[in-house]
Scaffold this motif. Structure first.
Motif, short mmCIF file in Angstrom:
data_model
loop_
_atom_site.label_atom_id
_atom_site.label_comp_id
_atom_site.label_asym_id
_atom_site.label_seq_id
_atom_site.Cartn_x
_atom_site.Cartn_y
_atom_site.Cartn_z
N SER A 7 1.00 -1.03 -0.05
CA SER A 7 -0.27 0.22 -0.03
C SER A 7 1.04 1.46 -0.30
O SER A 7 0.60 1.96 -0.45
CB SER A 7 -0.69 -0.13 1.28
OG SER A 7 -0.61 -0.13 2.22
N LEU A 67 -9.86 -7.78 -11.37
CA LEU A 67 -10.80 -7.60 -10.06
C LEU A 67 -10.92 -6.47 -10.12
O LEU A 67 -10.50 -5.05 -8.70
CB LEU A 67 -9.32 -8.06 -9.21
CG LEU A 67 -8.07 -8.77 -9.66
CD1 LEU A 67 -7.09 -9.28 -8.50
CD2 LEU A 67 -9.72 -10.59 -9.70
N LEU A 68 -12.21 -5.62 -10.73
CA LEU A 68 -13.19 -4.55 -10.41
C LEU A 68 -13.52 -5.17 -8.96
O LEU A 68 -14.26 -6.18 -9.53
CB LEU A 68 -12.90 -4.01 -11.77
CG LEU A 68 -13.51 -3.21 -12.63
CD1 LEU A 68 -13.50 -3.06 -13.86
CD2 LEU A 68 -11.65 -2.18 -12.05
N PHE A 69 -13.68 -3.93 -8.17
CA PHE A 69 -14.56 -4.27 -6.92
C PHE A 69 -16.43 -4.42 -7.13
O PHE A 69 -17.23 -3.33 -7.61
CB PHE A 69 -14.15 -3.25 -5.70
CG PHE A 69 -13.47 -2.98 -5.37
CD1 PHE A 69 -12.36 -4.71 -4.82
CD2 PHE A 69 -11.93 -1.76 -5.46
CE1 PHE A 69 -11.17 -4.30 -4.73
CE2 PHE A 69 -10.80 -1.63 -4.50
CZ PHE A 69 -10.40 -2.78 -4.76
N PRO A 70 -16.65 -5.37 -7.24
CA PRO A 70 -18.20 -5.99 -7.69
C PRO A 70 -19.06 -4.95 -7.17
O PRO A 70 -20.26 -4.70 -7.55
CB PRO A 70 -18.33 -6.99 -7.88
CG PRO A 70 -17.54 -7.41 -6.54
CD PRO A 70 -15.99 -6.39 -6.43
N ARG A 71 -19.12 -4.34 -5.89
CA ARG A 71 -20.36 -3.72 -5.81
C ARG A 71 -19.60 -1.85 -5.47
O ARG A 71 -21.16 -0.99 -4.93
CB ARG A 71 -20.24 -4.16 -4.01
CG ARG A 71 -20.86 -5.67 -3.39
CD ARG A 71 -20.50 -5.43 -1.97
NE ARG A 71 -22.11 -7.18 -1.95
CZ ARG A 71 -20.48 -8.30 -2.25
NH1 ARG A 71 -19.76 -8.69 -3.28
NH2 ARG A 71 -21.79 -9.17 -1.88
N LEU A 72 -18.95 -1.71 -6.25
CA LEU A 72 -19.08 -0.22 -5.91
C LEU A 72 -19.12 -0.12 -7.79
O LEU A 72 -18.76 -1.17 -8.73
CB LEU A 72 -17.52 0.19 -5.76
CG LEU A 72 -16.69 -0.33 -4.56
CD1 LEU A 72 -15.23 0.06 -4.25
CD2 LEU A 72 -17.44 -0.46 -3.43
N ARG A 87 -8.69 3.00 -12.52
CA ARG A 87 -7.84 2.91 -11.03
C ARG A 87 -6.55 3.04 -11.04
O ARG A 87 -6.67 3.36 -9.80
CB ARG A 87 -8.71 1.89 -11.32
CG ARG A 87 -8.87 1.34 -9.17
CD ARG A 87 -10.12 -0.12 -9.06
NE ARG A 87 -8.97 -0.72 -9.07
CZ ARG A 87 -9.18 -2.31 -8.91
NH1 ARG A 87 -10.65 -2.39 -8.06
NH2 ARG A 87 -8.54 -3.61 -8.94
N ALA A 88 -5.69 2.70 -11.82
CA ALA A 88 -4.17 2.43 -11.31
C ALA A 88 -3.37 3.54 -11.37
O ALA A 88 -2.79 3.60 -10.74
CB ALA A 88 -3.93 1.16 -12.47
N ARG A 116 -9.57 7.72 -2.54
CA ARG A 116 -10.29 7.73 -0.56
C ARG A 116 -8.98 7.08 -0.02
O ARG A 116 -8.83 7.62 0.96
CB ARG A 116 -11.26 7.05 -0.89
CG ARG A 116 -12.39 7.31 -2.03
CD ARG A 116 -13.44 8.55 -0.74
NE ARG A 116 -13.79 8.03 0.23
CZ ARG A 116 -14.49 9.38 1.43
NH1 ARG A 116 -13.05 9.84 1.53
NH2 ARG A 116 -14.48 8.36 2.65
N ALA A 117 -7.99 6.30 -0.17
CA ALA A 117 -7.73 5.52 0.46
C ALA A 117 -6.42 5.88 0.87
O ALA A 117 -5.99 6.48 2.00
CB ALA A 117 -7.06 4.21 -0.17
N ARG A 118 -6.24 7.35 -0.35
CA ARG A 118 -5.28 8.16 0.24
C ARG A 118 -5.78 9.50 1.43
O ARG A 118 -5.21 10.68 1.10
CB ARG A 118 -4.50 8.82 -1.14
CG ARG A 118 -3.09 8.09 -1.55
CD ARG A 118 -3.08 8.13 -2.73
NE ARG A 118 -2.22 7.31 -3.52
CZ ARG A 118 -1.66 6.20 -3.63
NH1 ARG A 118 -2.83 5.67 -3.39
NH2 ARG A 118 -1.42 5.03 -3.78
N PHE A 123 -11.20 4.81 -5.74
CA PHE A 123 -11.08 4.01 -4.29
C PHE A 123 -9.72 4.56 -4.11
O PHE A 123 -9.34 4.42 -2.94
CB PHE A 123 -11.04 2.86 -4.57
CG PHE A 123 -11.00 2.03 -3.34
CD1 PHE A 123 -11.29 0.75 -2.72
CD2 PHE A 123 -9.86 1.56 -3.07
CE1 PHE A 123 -11.79 0.20 -1.96
CE2 PHE A 123 -9.57 0.68 -1.82
CZ PHE A 123 -10.18 -0.06 -1.45
N GLY A 124 -8.88 4.33 -4.72
CA GLY A 124 -6.93 4.67 -4.35
C GLY A 124 -7.05 6.49 -3.55
O GLY A 124 -6.27 6.78 -2.50
N THR A 181 -4.33 6.86 -8.94
CA THR A 181 -2.90 7.05 -7.96
C THR A 181 -1.77 7.91 -7.87
O THR A 181 -0.65 7.75 -7.25
CB THR A 181 -2.60 5.93 -7.34
OG1 THR A 181 -2.33 5.03 -7.72
CG2 THR A 181 -4.47 5.28 -6.39
#
Lengths: 270, 351
Positions: free
Chosen positions: B74, B86-91, B147-148, B102-104, B99-100, B151
């Motif tokens: 991370s 591997l996209l998050f299926p519920r988003l 997504r990649a 928000r993670a930051r 996502f990335g 970030t």
């Protein structure tokens, strides 16, 4: 003969081998007959009055509160335990898993007795705590919750662990490459992916807690309004007041169905 | 930029590689299945600690067992496009990209606005609210890329970015991916088992077999002097250069024109042509293949159950046919033949 191409073949259910059909019917009858018998003896005319008796309402309130409390506590510590069992390797992991499933196969009365030796007035932990603070777990509402949790939590842990094992851990890798902390990965990726198994586990846990009898009566006793849950009240009422026992049973069935039916799609498959 | 000496054992495979990727460079790690490509990529991303060696990015040591240095995944400035994305299926697509950020610690509204800009840039504005399940393979790949990249990584890793796509969309998505990769200025490392992907997308090839690097170099070097049997199979990919002479027509240096299935990506194009796609005939073929030309056999070389036939003429290429076909056509050096290829078998990309 006409060619069969293009003809719609009716989906045909499999034909049961010899004896399978009758045996399956016997299984259904065996489960159904007691319910029918119960319903047939129900005092339908004064049912409303019967379920309003204090002994019924007290027991129902206590059962619901303790079953939900036990489920809540099981979720709080059971999900982390399921995660540890599913995702980490440590010496004694198999032993831990065997230990946590022990209450599932143990007679609940034995569980209640064990709880008494641990948390009772003269118990290993209960004694010093009682001496220091005066707090006693047995024969209190907390005792009921403790007994329920002891017996029901394994169902949650086992179900959630299986769910976590089946989930694709590479999504957690993907989250890590995006900079997510371990906490964020757990809450935003792991838990949502395991949600179906968490719900299924919580339902199993709750249902087991609601029906708990042996450990509760051993550890928490049978005091109306304090530790007398629905199953205890049914058992007692059978000796004294059959109508009340039937009314209590009907209420338990209704409550169970009310929880299970909305979840049947998720839990029961179809 | 990226400098990785990786030693790691996975099951029966012992991976020992020494990889360098410079700023602005696209390197393809090319090898057969099970060669250890994905393991190398996971080690660089920090998903698999190395047993020995040293991984360094932009002067920062990320993994160095000798000094017990290990930077968590991370905290590495590395973006990864995973195989099957591997996209998050519920988003939604938007929240996947956000996502990335928000993670930051970026505030939600801010992260979503930034994610929206990434989707716009990759031509995904319409699918911002869609769940991954309803995206096409090409769209999902671009969401994964957005997504990649969102970030702001220094290194982009792509694990078989085209393997999840069917053959039809693959051609177009490959060209798109090449265009999008060109807009990213960091280092890019691509893992693939498909030589066409590697030739189209990469500046430099690193060939990995059985955990070892057997060859490295620019595509022309590798194809000119293959160092192993596996690399020799890559030689078989015919590379042709030409210029656009119409929306779907390429004129080669020899003046011959070839028709391709899709609109050309630019004025100067390269064409990848698999030797298996070339059909040889005794007489001028009629019917569907629009591309046919007269050629002379210059060499016939048997390779196990296949025969490689080198053709001289307006389209210098090698064809691969069965021994039965060789006998039937009575092919020897000097035989005149007709060669044909279907438009869909010509993979074009910008030079």
């Amino acid at each position: 003969m006409k060619p069969r191409v293009g003809q719609r073949r009716r989906p045909r259910s499999a034909r049961a081998p010899w004896l399978i059909g009758p045996l399956a019917a016997l299984a259904v009858a065996y489960i159904a007959v007691p319910f029918v018998a119960l319903l047939q003896r129900a005092p339908w005319t004064n049912l409303g009055e019967a379920v309003r008796q204090p002994v019924v309402t007290d027991a129902l309130r206590l059962s619901l509160v303790t079953a939900f409390a036990a489920t809540g506590f099981s979720l709080l510590v059971g999900i982390p335990l399921a995660w540890v069992l599913a995702r980490t390797r440590f010496p004694g992991r198999s032993a831990t898993r065997a230990l946590i499933t022990l209450p599932m196969v143990l007679p609940p009365v034995v569980g209640g007795a064990a709880l008494l030796f641990a948390f009772g007035r003269q118990g290993m932990l209960g004694g010093p705590v009682a001496t220091a603070t005066g707090f006693l777990l047995p024969f209190s509402v907390w005792g009921v919750v403790a007994a329920n949790t002891f017996v029901a939590m394994p169902f949650l842990v086992v179900t959630v662990e299986a769910g976590l094992r089946a989930a694709d851990a590479r999504y957690e890798d993907a989250a890590a490459t995006l900079g997510a902390s371990r906490g964020m990965i757990f809450w935003r990726v792991t838990v949502p992916h395991a949600a179906p198994s968490i719900i299924a586990g919580a339902v199993l846990c709750w249902a087991r807690a609601l029906g708990e009898f042996g450990a509760t009566v051993t550890f928490a006793g049978n005091l109306q309004g304090r530790t007398q849950t629905m199953p205890l009240a049914v058992f007692l009422a059978l000796e004294t007041d059959r109508e009340a026992a039937i009314a209590l049973s009907l209420v338990l069935i209704a409550v169970s169905l009310a929880v299970l039916l909305p979840l049947r799609d998720r839990w029961l498959g179809t | 930029m990226l400098s990785a000496v990786i030693e790691v054992a996975v099951g029966n495979l012992r991976l020992e590689v020494d990889l360098e990727v410079d700023e602005g460079e696209v390197v393809a790690l090319l090898g057969p299945n099970g060669a250890g490509k994905t393991t190398a990529l996971r080690a660089i991303a920090g998903l698999r600690p190395i047993d020995d060696g040293r991984i360094e990015l932009d002067g920062c040591v990320l993994d160095h067992p000798a000094t017990a240095t290990f930077v968590a995944t991370s905290r590495r400035p590395i973006g990864v496009v995973f195989q099957d994305y591997l996209l998050f299926p519920r988003l939604s697509a938007l929240d996947n990209v956000a996502f990335g950020l928000r993670a930051r610690g970026r505030p939600r509204a801010d992260a979503r606005a930034e994610a929206q800009r990434w989707l716009d840039r990759l031509g995904l504005a319409d699918v911002a609210g869609a769940r991954p399940r309803s995206l096409s393979g090409g769209q999902a790949q671009r969401v994964a890329l957005a997504r990649a990249l969102a970030t702001d990584p220094r290194l982009l890793l792509l694990d078989e970015p085209l393997a999840a796509l069917d053959a039809g969309t693959r051609l177009w998505v490959r060209t798109e991916l090449r265009r999008h990769l060109a807009t990213f200025d960091g280092a890019r490392l691509l893992v693939t088992h498909d030589p066409v992907d590697a030739l189209v997308l990469a500046d430099r090839l690193v060939i990995l077999e059985d955990g070892r690097i057997t060859q490295t170099g620019v595509p022309a070097e590798v194809t000119a002097r293959p160092a192993s049997r596996y690399a020799a199979q890559l030689v078989g990919i015919n590379l042709l250069h030409g210029v656009a002479a119409g929306e779907r027509t390429v004129r080669l240096g020899t003046g011959t024109e070839l028709t391709v299935a899709d609109p050309l990506p630019g004025p100067e194009v390269a064409i990848a042509l698999r030797p298996q796609a070339i059909a040889l005939h005794r007489h001028r073929p009629d019917g569907s293949p629009r591309n046919s030309w007269a050629a002379t056999v210059s060499e016939v070389e048997a390779d196990r159950d296949r025969v490689r036939v080198t053709l001289a003429g307006p389209v210098p290429a090698t064809a691969e046919i069965t021994p039965a076909a060789v006998a039937e056509l009575d092919l020897v050096a000097g035989t005149p033949v007709w060669a044909s290829v279907k438009a869909v078998d010509l993979t074009t990309y910008q030079r």
